[in-house]
Design an enzyme around this catalytic site. Structure first.
Site, PDB file in Angstrom:
ATOM      1  N   HIS A  16     -31.699  43.172   1.126  1.00  0.00           N
ATOM      2  CA  HIS A  16     -32.218  44.489   0.741  1.00  0.00           C
ATOM      3  C   HIS A  16     -33.302  44.932   1.728  1.00  0.00           C
ATOM      4  O   HIS A  16     -33.329  46.066   2.179  1.00  0.00           O
ATOM      5  CB  HIS A  16     -32.864  44.433  -0.661  1.00  0.00           C
ATOM      6  CG  HIS A  16     -31.909  44.193  -1.791  1.00  0.00           C
ATOM      7  ND1 HIS A  16     -32.115  43.229  -2.750  1.00  0.00           N
ATOM      8  CD2 HIS A  16     -30.749  44.814  -2.132  1.00  0.00           C
ATOM      9  CE1 HIS A  16     -31.140  43.268  -3.638  1.00  0.00           C
ATOM     10  NE2 HIS A  16     -30.285  44.217  -3.278  1.00  0.00           N
ATOM     11  N   LYS A  40     -28.522  46.112 -19.270  1.00  0.00           N
ATOM     12  CA  LYS A  40     -28.591  44.825 -18.561  1.00  0.00           C
ATOM     13  C   LYS A  40     -29.777  44.008 -19.044  1.00  0.00           C
ATOM     14  O   LYS A  40     -30.781  44.561 -19.485  1.00  0.00           O
ATOM     15  CB  LYS A  40     -28.734  45.076 -17.054  1.00  0.00           C
ATOM     16  CG  LYS A  40     -27.413  45.316 -16.355  1.00  0.00           C
ATOM     17  CD  LYS A  40     -27.575  45.129 -14.847  1.00  0.00           C
ATOM     18  CE  LYS A  40     -26.260  45.349 -14.119  1.00  0.00           C
ATOM     19  NZ  LYS A  40     -26.446  45.315 -12.653  1.00  0.00           N
ATOM     20  N   SER A 127     -28.560  39.270  -5.150  1.00  0.00           N
ATOM     21  CA  SER A 127     -29.582  38.810  -6.105  1.00  0.00           C
ATOM     22  C   SER A 127     -28.998  37.737  -7.020  1.00  0.00           C
ATOM     23  O   SER A 127     -29.680  36.766  -7.378  1.00  0.00           O
ATOM     24  CB  SER A 127     -30.077  39.982  -6.958  1.00  0.00           C
ATOM     25  OG  SER A 127     -30.634  40.975  -6.153  1.00  0.00           O
TER      26      SER A 127
HETATM   27  O1  PNS Z   1     -28.021  47.169  -7.135  1.00  0.00           O
HETATM   28  P1  PNS Z   1     -26.811  47.721  -7.837  1.00  0.00           P
HETATM   29  O2  PNS Z   1     -26.750  47.174  -9.242  1.00  0.00           O
HETATM   30  O3  PNS Z   1     -25.554  47.529  -7.064  1.00  0.00           O
HETATM   31  O4  PNS Z   1     -27.043  49.336  -7.958  1.00  0.00           O
HETATM   32  C1  PNS Z   1     -26.100  50.153  -8.615  1.00  0.00           C
HETATM   33  C2  PNS Z   1     -26.666  51.579  -8.818  1.00  0.00           C
HETATM   34  C3  PNS Z   1     -28.025  51.516  -9.514  1.00  0.00           C
HETATM   35  C4  PNS Z   1     -26.852  52.253  -7.479  1.00  0.00           C
HETATM   36  C5  PNS Z   1     -25.637  52.379  -9.671  1.00  0.00           C
HETATM   37  O5  PNS Z   1     -25.277  51.635 -10.792  1.00  0.00           O
HETATM   38  C6  PNS Z   1     -26.177  53.733 -10.126  1.00  0.00           C
HETATM   39  O6  PNS Z   1     -26.343  54.635  -9.325  1.00  0.00           O
HETATM   40  N1  PNS Z   1     -26.458  53.842 -11.429  1.00  0.00           N
HETATM   41  C7  PNS Z   1     -27.035  55.036 -12.029  1.00  0.00           C
HETATM   42  C8  PNS Z   1     -26.007  55.800 -12.862  1.00  0.00           C
HETATM   43  C9  PNS Z   1     -25.179  56.727 -11.991  1.00  0.00           C
HETATM   44  O7  PNS Z   1     -25.706  57.543 -11.263  1.00  0.00           O
HETATM   45  N2  PNS Z   1     -23.852  56.614 -12.108  1.00  0.00           N
HETATM   46  C10 PNS Z   1     -22.942  57.438 -11.331  1.00  0.00           C
HETATM   47  C11 PNS Z   1     -22.489  56.793 -10.049  1.00  0.00           C
HETATM   48  S1  PNS Z   1     -21.234  55.617 -10.371  1.00  0.00           S
END
Ligand code: PNS
Length: 191
Positions: A16, A40, A127
């Site tokens: 990251h 989560k 992670s």
């Molecule tokens: O570190 P991660 O868990 O891969 O991050 C995933 C993340 C947070 C970028 C994604 O789950 C997200 O954008 N969640 C917020 C909800 C959202 O906007 N959903 C629409 C896009 S699929």
């Protein structure tokens, strides 16, 4: 141009950090945004994760740390950011990330997703991998910033004293570390 780097960061890894550093050279500002996800059970609270990221990025003046809930594109619009920054480690990431980028595009045509290829040495790193190694007593010093490694070792040391009386060489070292960690930290470390 401002970029949002959204994610779970539970915890932040050197992969990251590599992406944040490279993003900070490409964009005027990068906001690392921790998703507050009620579905989560994270190892670290959102506050702890933000603090870990702040400590890790304090040498980067154009990087900010924040948290958000709801849709990432809504958060990006609120911050007047134009870009969502994401890393790609492997083809498996690509499928998921492309779907996410396309979905986000249907939600806002103003926001572009920019992918950076993860540096080679971190192409395996996540992670979850870090937590798994630490959980089974392996060293994670080469995978996360030192202060994050300490935070994780604290959790692991606590789990060992609570649930596993067998001490390995690795856990003997960990026993000298402080063990004052909030209970919420141990949620994911069930036996
Ligand atoms: O570190 P991660 O868990 O891969 O991050 C995933 C993340 C947070 C970028 C994604 O789950 C997200 O954008 N969640 C917020 C909800 C959202 O906007 N959903 C629409 C896009 S699929």
């Amino acid at each position: 141009m401002i970029a949002i780097y959204p994610g779970s960061f539970d915890p932040i890894t050197l992969g990251h950090l590599d992406l944040i550093q490279r993003g900070s050279r490409l964009f005027e500002g990068v906001i690392v945004a921790v998703l507050r996800n009620p579905n989560k059970m994270p190892l670290f609270s959102v506050q702890q994760r933000q603090e870990q990221i702040r400590l890790s990025t304090k040498h980067l003046p154009n990087v900010e740390v924040d948290s958000f809930d709801g849709l990432t594109v809504n958060y990006a619009q609120m911050q007047q950011a134009q870009v969502l920054l994401r890393g790609l480690r492997a083809v498996s990431d690509f499928e998921v990330e492309l779907q996410m980028a396309h979905t986000n595009k249907t939600l806002s045509t103003q926001i572009e997703t920019v992918f950076l290829a993860t540096s080679n040495e971190y192409s395996f790193l996540s992670s979850s991998v870090v937590k798994e190694i630490a959980r089974f007593g392996g060293s994670i010093d080469h995978l996360v910033p030192p202060h994050v490694a300490l935070d994780i070792y604290q959790c692991y040391a606590h789990q060992q004293t609570v649930s596993n009386p067998i001490k390995t060489e690795a856990t003997q070292n960990l026993r000298s570390l402080p063990t004052e960690t909030p209970m919420e930290t141990f949620q994911e470390w069930e036996v």
